[in-house]
Design a protein around this motif. Structure first.
Motif, PDB file in Angstrom:
ATOM      1  N   GLY A 149       0.818  -1.210   0.000  1.00 40.34           N
ATOM      2  CA  GLY A 149       0.000   0.000   0.000  1.00 40.34           C
ATOM      3  C   GLY A 149       0.850   1.257   0.000  1.00 40.34           C
ATOM      4  O   GLY A 149       0.561   2.216  -0.721  1.00 40.34           O
ATOM      5  N   PHE A 150       1.923   1.248   0.783  1.00 46.25           N
ATOM      6  CA  PHE A 150       2.816   2.405   0.806  1.00 46.25           C
ATOM      7  C   PHE A 150       3.561   2.562  -0.511  1.00 46.25           C
ATOM      8  O   PHE A 150       3.803   3.678  -0.960  1.00 46.25           O
ATOM      9  CB  PHE A 150       3.800   2.319   1.974  1.00 46.25           C
ATOM     10  CG  PHE A 150       3.226   2.806   3.267  1.00 46.25           C
ATOM     11  CD1 PHE A 150       2.820   4.118   3.415  1.00 46.25           C
ATOM     12  CD2 PHE A 150       3.086   1.945   4.343  1.00 46.25           C
ATOM     13  CE1 PHE A 150       2.279   4.576   4.603  1.00 46.25           C
ATOM     14  CE2 PHE A 150       2.543   2.395   5.541  1.00 46.25           C
ATOM     15  CZ  PHE A 150       2.139   3.706   5.670  1.00 46.25           C
ATOM     16  N   ALA A 151       3.907   1.463  -1.145  1.00 46.97           N
ATOM     17  CA  ALA A 151       4.585   1.535  -2.445  1.00 46.97           C
ATOM     18  C   ALA A 151       3.661   2.161  -3.488  1.00 46.97           C
ATOM     19  O   ALA A 151       4.074   3.050  -4.248  1.00 46.97           O
ATOM     20  CB  ALA A 151       5.044   0.156  -2.889  1.00 46.97           C
ATOM     21  N   ARG A 152       2.397   1.728  -3.516  1.00 49.22           N
ATOM     22  CA  ARG A 152       1.424   2.315  -4.454  1.00 49.22           C
ATOM     23  C   ARG A 152       1.206   3.795  -4.146  1.00 49.22           C
ATOM     24  O   ARG A 152       1.138   4.632  -5.058  1.00 49.22           O
ATOM     25  CB  ARG A 152       0.096   1.556  -4.379  1.00 49.22           C
ATOM     26  CG  ARG A 152       0.125   0.196  -5.018  1.00 49.22           C
ATOM     27  CD  ARG A 152      -1.278  -0.404  -5.143  1.00 49.22           C
ATOM     28  NE  ARG A 152      -1.999  -0.453  -3.882  1.00 49.22           N
ATOM     29  CZ  ARG A 152      -1.940  -1.461  -3.017  1.00 49.22           C
ATOM     30  NH1 ARG A 152      -1.193  -2.521  -3.274  1.00 49.22           N
ATOM     31  NH2 ARG A 152      -2.633  -1.436  -1.896  1.00 49.22           N
ATOM     32  N   LEU A 153       1.109   4.119  -2.874  1.00 46.98           N
ATOM     33  CA  LEU A 153       0.893   5.504  -2.470  1.00 46.98           C
ATOM     34  C   LEU A 153       2.082   6.381  -2.851  1.00 46.98           C
ATOM     35  O   LEU A 153       1.905   7.496  -3.342  1.00 46.98           O
ATOM     36  CB  LEU A 153       0.630   5.582  -0.965  1.00 46.98           C
ATOM     37  CG  LEU A 153       0.400   6.968  -0.400  1.00 46.98           C
ATOM     38  CD1 LEU A 153      -0.794   7.648  -1.063  1.00 46.98           C
ATOM     39  CD2 LEU A 153       0.207   6.893   1.101  1.00 46.98           C
ATOM     40  N   ALA A 154       3.287   5.889  -2.657  1.00 45.22           N
ATOM     41  CA  ALA A 154       4.487   6.659  -3.014  1.00 45.22           C
ATOM     42  C   ALA A 154       4.503   6.973  -4.507  1.00 45.22           C
ATOM     43  O   ALA A 154       4.825   8.096  -4.911  1.00 45.22           O
ATOM     44  CB  ALA A 154       5.737   5.896  -2.617  1.00 45.22           C
ATOM     45  N   ARG A 155       4.154   5.988  -5.328  1.00 48.11           N
ATOM     46  CA  ARG A 155       4.106   6.238  -6.775  1.00 48.11           C
ATOM     47  C   ARG A 155       3.040   7.270  -7.116  1.00 48.11           C
ATOM     48  O   ARG A 155       3.266   8.170  -7.929  1.00 48.11           O
ATOM     49  CB  ARG A 155       3.857   4.931  -7.520  1.00 48.11           C
ATOM     50  CG  ARG A 155       5.069   4.019  -7.557  1.00 48.11           C
ATOM     51  CD  ARG A 155       4.863   2.851  -8.512  1.00 48.11           C
ATOM     52  NE  ARG A 155       3.860   1.901  -8.034  1.00 48.11           N
ATOM     53  CZ  ARG A 155       4.104   0.901  -7.194  1.00 48.11           C
ATOM     54  NH1 ARG A 155       5.322   0.712  -6.733  1.00 48.11           N
ATOM     55  NH2 ARG A 155       3.133   0.093  -6.831  1.00 48.11           N
ATOM     56  N   ALA A 156       1.879   7.152  -6.502  1.00 44.85           N
ATOM     57  CA  ALA A 156       0.789   8.088  -6.779  1.00 44.85           C
ATOM     58  C   ALA A 156       1.143   9.508  -6.336  1.00 44.85           C
ATOM     59  O   ALA A 156       0.845  10.481  -7.025  1.00 44.85           O
ATOM     60  CB  ALA A 156      -0.497   7.620  -6.097  1.00 44.85           C
ATOM     61  N   LEU A 157       1.793   9.641  -5.195  1.00 49.62           N
ATOM     62  CA  LEU A 157       2.205  10.964  -4.718  1.00 49.62           C
ATOM     63  C   LEU A 157       3.297  11.557  -5.606  1.00 49.62           C
ATOM     64  O   LEU A 157       3.282  12.747  -5.905  1.00 49.62           O
ATOM     65  CB  LEU A 157       2.694  10.886  -3.271  1.00 49.62           C
ATOM     66  CG  LEU A 157       1.621  10.672  -2.214  1.00 49.62           C
ATOM     67  CD1 LEU A 157       2.266  10.358  -0.880  1.00 49.62           C
ATOM     68  CD2 LEU A 157       0.709  11.884  -2.110  1.00 49.62           C
ATOM     69  N   ALA A 158       4.239  10.731  -6.033  1.00 49.13           N
ATOM     70  CA  ALA A 158       5.335  11.212  -6.885  1.00 49.13           C
ATOM     71  C   ALA A 158       4.799  11.798  -8.182  1.00 49.13           C
ATOM     72  O   ALA A 158       5.343  12.788  -8.690  1.00 49.13           O
ATOM     73  CB  ALA A 158       6.301  10.077  -7.170  1.00 49.13           C
ATOM     74  N   GLU A 159       3.739  11.223  -8.703  1.00 52.61           N
ATOM     75  CA  GLU A 159       3.134  11.733  -9.936  1.00 52.61           C
ATOM     76  C   GLU A 159       2.509  13.112  -9.731  1.00 52.61           C
ATOM     77  O   GLU A 159       2.345  13.852 -10.687  1.00 52.61           O
ATOM     78  CB  GLU A 159       2.060  10.767 -10.435  1.00 52.61           C
ATOM     79  CG  GLU A 159       2.601   9.439 -10.899  1.00 52.61           C
ATOM     80  CD  GLU A 159       1.504   8.441 -11.211  1.00 52.61           C
ATOM     81  OE1 GLU A 159       0.312   8.768 -11.003  1.00 52.61           O
ATOM     82  OE2 GLU A 159       1.842   7.330 -11.629  1.00 52.61           O
ATOM     83  N   ARG A 160       2.160  13.443  -8.520  1.00 52.34           N
ATOM     84  CA  ARG A 160       1.449  14.683  -8.248  1.00 52.34           C
ATOM     85  C   ARG A 160       2.341  15.790  -7.689  1.00 52.34           C
ATOM     86  O   ARG A 160       1.926  16.935  -7.596  1.00 52.34           O
ATOM     87  CB  ARG A 160       0.310  14.413  -7.277  1.00 52.34           C
ATOM     88  CG  ARG A 160      -0.808  13.640  -7.935  1.00 52.34           C
ATOM     89  CD  ARG A 160      -1.733  13.009  -6.921  1.00 52.34           C
ATOM     90  NE  ARG A 160      -2.904  12.407  -7.540  1.00 52.34           N
ATOM     91  CZ  ARG A 160      -2.908  11.217  -8.132  1.00 52.34           C
ATOM     92  NH1 ARG A 160      -1.804  10.498  -8.194  1.00 52.34           N
ATOM     93  NH2 ARG A 160      -4.011  10.736  -8.665  1.00 52.34           N
ATOM     94  N   LEU A 161       3.568  15.443  -7.301  1.00 53.88           N
ATOM     95  CA  LEU A 161       4.481  16.470  -6.751  1.00 53.88           C
ATOM     96  C   LEU A 161       4.933  17.425  -7.851  1.00 53.88           C
ATOM     97  O   LEU A 161       5.155  17.010  -8.986  1.00 53.88           O
ATOM     98  CB  LEU A 161       5.692  15.823  -6.097  1.00 53.88           C
ATOM     99  CG  LEU A 161       5.463  15.207  -4.731  1.00 53.88           C
ATOM    100  CD1 LEU A 161       6.693  14.425  -4.303  1.00 53.88           C
ATOM    101  CD2 LEU A 161       5.140  16.279  -3.711  1.00 53.88           C
TER     102      LEU A 161
END
Length: 65
Positions: free
Chosen positions: A51-63
């Motif tokens: 879950g944290f791995a998916r979240l990190a990818r999703a956040l990186a796309e939005r930074l």
């Protein structure tokens, strides 16, 4: 991960908005959490590694670049 669990008793979204120092709006963080497969009301301490791995990818796309 630290930002997600730093504020006890807070939702994942609230913890991340605070922990990221305002780099992302509440709406963008909520979108990242949802696109990572979690509910906006989820708490960081309930997430696993995947879950944290998916979240990190999703956040990186939005930074911002």
């Amino acid at each position: 991960v630290c930002a997600a669990v730093a504020l006890r008793r807070q939702t994942l979204v609230d913890s991340l908005v605070t922990g990221l120092g305002g780099q992302l709006t509440m709406e963008r963080v909520t979108g990242a959490v949802v696109s990572a497969g979690s509910a906006p009301t989820a708490r960081g301490e309930k997430m696993g590694r995947e879950g944290f791995a998916r979240l990190a990818r999703a956040l990186a796309e939005r930074l911002p670049a």
